[in-house]
Design an enzyme around this catalytic site. Structure first.
Site, PDB file in Angstrom:
ATOM      1  N   HIS A 182       1.840   3.037  -3.292  1.00  0.00           N
ATOM      2  CA  HIS A 182       0.876   3.781  -4.098  1.00  0.00           C
ATOM      3  C   HIS A 182       1.211   5.268  -4.147  1.00  0.00           C
ATOM      4  O   HIS A 182       1.181   5.892  -5.205  1.00  0.00           O
ATOM      5  CB  HIS A 182      -0.542   3.600  -3.533  1.00  0.00           C
ATOM      6  CG  HIS A 182      -1.214   2.354  -4.000  1.00  0.00           C
ATOM      7  ND1 HIS A 182      -1.538   2.115  -5.313  1.00  0.00           N
ATOM      8  CD2 HIS A 182      -1.621   1.249  -3.320  1.00  0.00           C
ATOM      9  CE1 HIS A 182      -2.120   0.936  -5.432  1.00  0.00           C
ATOM     10  NE2 HIS A 182      -2.188   0.388  -4.238  1.00  0.00           N
ATOM     11  N   ASP A 234      -6.566  -7.117  -4.563  1.00  0.00           N
ATOM     12  CA  ASP A 234      -6.367  -6.059  -5.553  1.00  0.00           C
ATOM     13  C   ASP A 234      -6.557  -6.565  -6.973  1.00  0.00           C
ATOM     14  O   ASP A 234      -6.954  -5.791  -7.848  1.00  0.00           O
ATOM     15  CB  ASP A 234      -4.952  -5.478  -5.429  1.00  0.00           C
ATOM     16  CG  ASP A 234      -4.874  -4.341  -4.423  1.00  0.00           C
ATOM     17  OD1 ASP A 234      -5.936  -3.857  -3.998  1.00  0.00           O
ATOM     18  OD2 ASP A 234      -3.755  -3.943  -4.071  1.00  0.00           O
ATOM     19  N   GLU A 267      -9.443   0.713   5.103  1.00  0.00           N
ATOM     20  CA  GLU A 267      -9.796   0.266   3.760  1.00  0.00           C
ATOM     21  C   GLU A 267      -9.500  -1.226   3.612  1.00  0.00           C
ATOM     22  O   GLU A 267     -10.354  -2.004   3.192  1.00  0.00           O
ATOM     23  CB  GLU A 267      -8.991   1.074   2.733  1.00  0.00           C
ATOM     24  CG  GLU A 267      -9.236   0.652   1.292  1.00  0.00           C
ATOM     25  CD  GLU A 267      -8.290   1.349   0.322  1.00  0.00           C
ATOM     26  OE1 GLU A 267      -8.569   1.302  -0.897  1.00  0.00           O
ATOM     27  OE2 GLU A 267      -7.267   1.911   0.764  1.00  0.00           O
ATOM     28  N   HIS A 268      -8.283  -1.620   3.931  1.00  0.00           N
ATOM     29  CA  HIS A 268      -7.870  -3.024   3.888  1.00  0.00           C
ATOM     30  C   HIS A 268      -7.482  -3.475   5.297  1.00  0.00           C
ATOM     31  O   HIS A 268      -6.698  -2.803   5.955  1.00  0.00           O
ATOM     32  CB  HIS A 268      -6.661  -3.222   2.982  1.00  0.00           C
ATOM     33  CG  HIS A 268      -6.831  -2.685   1.594  1.00  0.00           C
ATOM     34  ND1 HIS A 268      -6.294  -1.474   1.194  1.00  0.00           N
ATOM     35  CD2 HIS A 268      -7.467  -3.200   0.521  1.00  0.00           C
ATOM     36  CE1 HIS A 268      -6.590  -1.272  -0.084  1.00  0.00           C
ATOM     37  NE2 HIS A 268      -7.310  -2.286  -0.514  1.00  0.00           N
ATOM     38  N   GLN A 290       0.824  -1.209   0.000  1.00  0.00           N
ATOM     39  CA  GLN A 290       0.000   0.000   0.000  1.00  0.00           C
ATOM     40  C   GLN A 290       0.856   1.255   0.000  1.00  0.00           C
ATOM     41  O   GLN A 290       0.531   2.251  -0.646  1.00  0.00           O
ATOM     42  CB  GLN A 290      -0.942  -0.001   1.207  1.00  0.00           C
ATOM     43  CG  GLN A 290      -1.945  -1.126   1.175  1.00  0.00           C
ATOM     44  CD  GLN A 290      -2.649  -1.231  -0.164  1.00  0.00           C
ATOM     45  OE1 GLN A 290      -3.352  -0.304  -0.581  1.00  0.00           O
ATOM     46  NE2 GLN A 290      -2.468  -2.343  -0.855  1.00  0.00           N
ATOM     47  N   HIS A 335     -53.760  16.843  -1.674  1.00  0.00           N
ATOM     48  CA  HIS A 335     -53.427  15.451  -1.368  1.00  0.00           C
ATOM     49  C   HIS A 335     -54.655  14.743  -0.793  1.00  0.00           C
ATOM     50  O   HIS A 335     -54.994  13.630  -1.205  1.00  0.00           O
ATOM     51  CB  HIS A 335     -52.294  15.378  -0.340  1.00  0.00           C
ATOM     52  CG  HIS A 335     -50.926  15.631  -0.893  1.00  0.00           C
ATOM     53  ND1 HIS A 335     -50.528  16.861  -1.328  1.00  0.00           N
ATOM     54  CD2 HIS A 335     -49.858  14.794  -1.068  1.00  0.00           C
ATOM     55  CE1 HIS A 335     -49.268  16.783  -1.743  1.00  0.00           C
ATOM     56  NE2 HIS A 335     -48.846  15.538  -1.592  1.00  0.00           N
TER      57      HIS A 335
END
Length: 435
Positions: free
Chosen positions: A267, A366, A332-333, A264, A425
């Site tokens: 990235h 991934d 996230e992970h 990670q 209505h």
């Protein structure tokens, strides 16, 4: 290479909560200058259409074209790119797409109806969106996996037209990315990047058709553009930097964990890698592995910057204490590199994807495990879910009343509507009352 200075915290220390909060903090909102730049680009594309797109192609991608034909790839061109790939890549893309499709087929919702005791037919009709746009960054890494993960759930959902936008710096676009588009069912590709691509997908131009929803990652300008066009079109989410949280009991090979953290951190410098363990000795062992393995990594400078700026090792008294931290961080992970990880699932409420056991690296998710790798970041797993088929399906409510049911329920409507002072209505329902 600079020195590794990764932050280590003890969950029992005074001030830990604030230190953790400071390390997790990430400012996702672009500044006023960027907001204005993006707004100007969107306005330009809305007003001048293809002419603006060609102008920005030359300005930002150094790709001067005379017509939009040069920025458009048809289905035949996409297929040709796939067949130019080596057999090994063709087979890997095909297998990945098949596994992702198989997983997402389990998510397809079906329409349903029933008749209640008062004779009213009620239900929900499920339909797919007509046209979806996926954005694929065109930076250093050819993100073929991003194409598959964004396009395949739309295809499985039944979206009729999947359009891809990806920049072509200096007029170059990766056959690997286009090959992924082919196996994922992309209909056409436009060689467009940045905020201008998002504007074109949202509002349409003479060449680019407007879509119903835009998904896919991008830089800050892309994220800002997605924010600004939301409402005209749907979007998936505003994603922050990638992140991983590993919980390990000290029994996994430290080199494996170091590489999982690297996966990670490579990235971007904003990416975040966190390790939690009950063992100081194990944390030190992983740190030693990081120092040994880092010089062997192609993206070592990015990894080092990420680990120094946002990397975090946390010592807890007992491994069970990590559960509360998981739910607070909402990663996230999440890798559970422990014995019997299934026993932890009931206590984990907030995580984008959970990787169970020592052999399940985040990298499997991934690329080819099957679940989507488009996941909520920056703590948004508290209220967001992974991208899925449900993001490309819409639900319409179904209501059908018989004469008797309309009469009986109309009496209830009359009371409620008149209570709200909405006479039309009330009278609309009262006209159908039989007695």
């Amino acid at each position: 290479m600079s020195k590794l200075e990764l932050t280590r915290l003890n969950a029992n220390d005074d001030g830990f909560e604030q230190q953790l909060e400071n390390m997790l903090s990430w400012e996702s909102v672009s500044d006023a200058t960027m907001q204005q730049v993006v707004a100007d680009v969107i306005a330009d594309v809305r007003q001048h259409g293809d002419v603006a797109l060609m102008k920005y192609s030359e300005k930002f991608d150094r790709f001067a074209v005379q017509s939009m034909t040069e920025l458009t790839l048809t289905a035949d061109a996409i297929e040709a790119a796939f067949h130019r790939l080596p057999t090994e890549k063709q087979e890997a893309l095909t297998l990945s797409a098949q596994r992702v499709a198989s997983y997402h087929e389990k998510q397809v919702a079906q329409s349903w109806q029933y008749e209640d005791e008062s004779g009213v037919t009620l239900g929900q009709q499920i339909t797919a969106m007509d046209r979806v746009g996926i954005y694929v960054p065109g930076g250093v890494a050819p993100l073929a996996s991003s194409v598959i993960m964004n396009a395949m759930p739309a295809k499985v959902a039944g979206v009729g037209n999947i359009i891809m936008a990806t920049p072509a710096p200096d007029g170059q676009v990766s056959d690997f990315v286009l090959g992924a588009a082919y196996v994922a069912g992309v209909s056409e590709v436009y060689l467009l990047g940045g905020a201008q691509a998002i504007a074109a997908l949202a509002y349409g131009t003479e060449t680019v058709p407007a879509v119903d929803k835009i998904v896919g990652p991008g830089n800050a300008y892309v994220a800002t553009a997605k924010q600004q066009v939301f409402g005209k079109v749907g979007i998936d989410m505003i994603a922050g930097p990638s992140e991983i949280l590993v919980v390990c009991d000290g029994q996994t090979n430290p080199d494996w964990i170091a590489m999982d953290l690297f996966s990670q951190a490579e990235h971007s410098h904003d990416a975040q890698a966190i390790l939690i363990s009950q063992s100081d000795e194990y944390l030190s062992a992983v740190l030693a592995s990081i120092e040994e393995l880092l010089p062997t990594m192609e993206r070592q400078e990015t990894i080092l910057e990420s680990l120094n700026d946002r990397g975090l090792f946390i010592k807890v008294d007992q491994l069970e204490d990590a559960k509360a931290l998981i739910n607070k961080i909402a990663p996230e992970h999440l890798e559970l590199s422990i014995d019997n990880p299934e026993s932890w699932l009931a206590d984990i409420r907030h995580a984008g994807a959970i990787f169970m056991g020592r052999f399940t690296s985040e990298a499997l998710g991934d690329y080819c495990a099957g679940p989507n790798h488009v996941l909520p970041t920056s703590g948004t797993a508290r209220f967001f879910s992974p991208l899925g088929v449900y993001d490309f399906q819409k639900r319409s409510s179904i209501i059908g009343a018989s004469s008797g049911a309309a009469s009986e329920l109309g009496k209830v409507v009359s009371v409620l509507a008149r209570g709200e002072l909405l006479t039309a209505h009330a009278r609309s329902a009262e006209q159908r009352i039989n007695d």
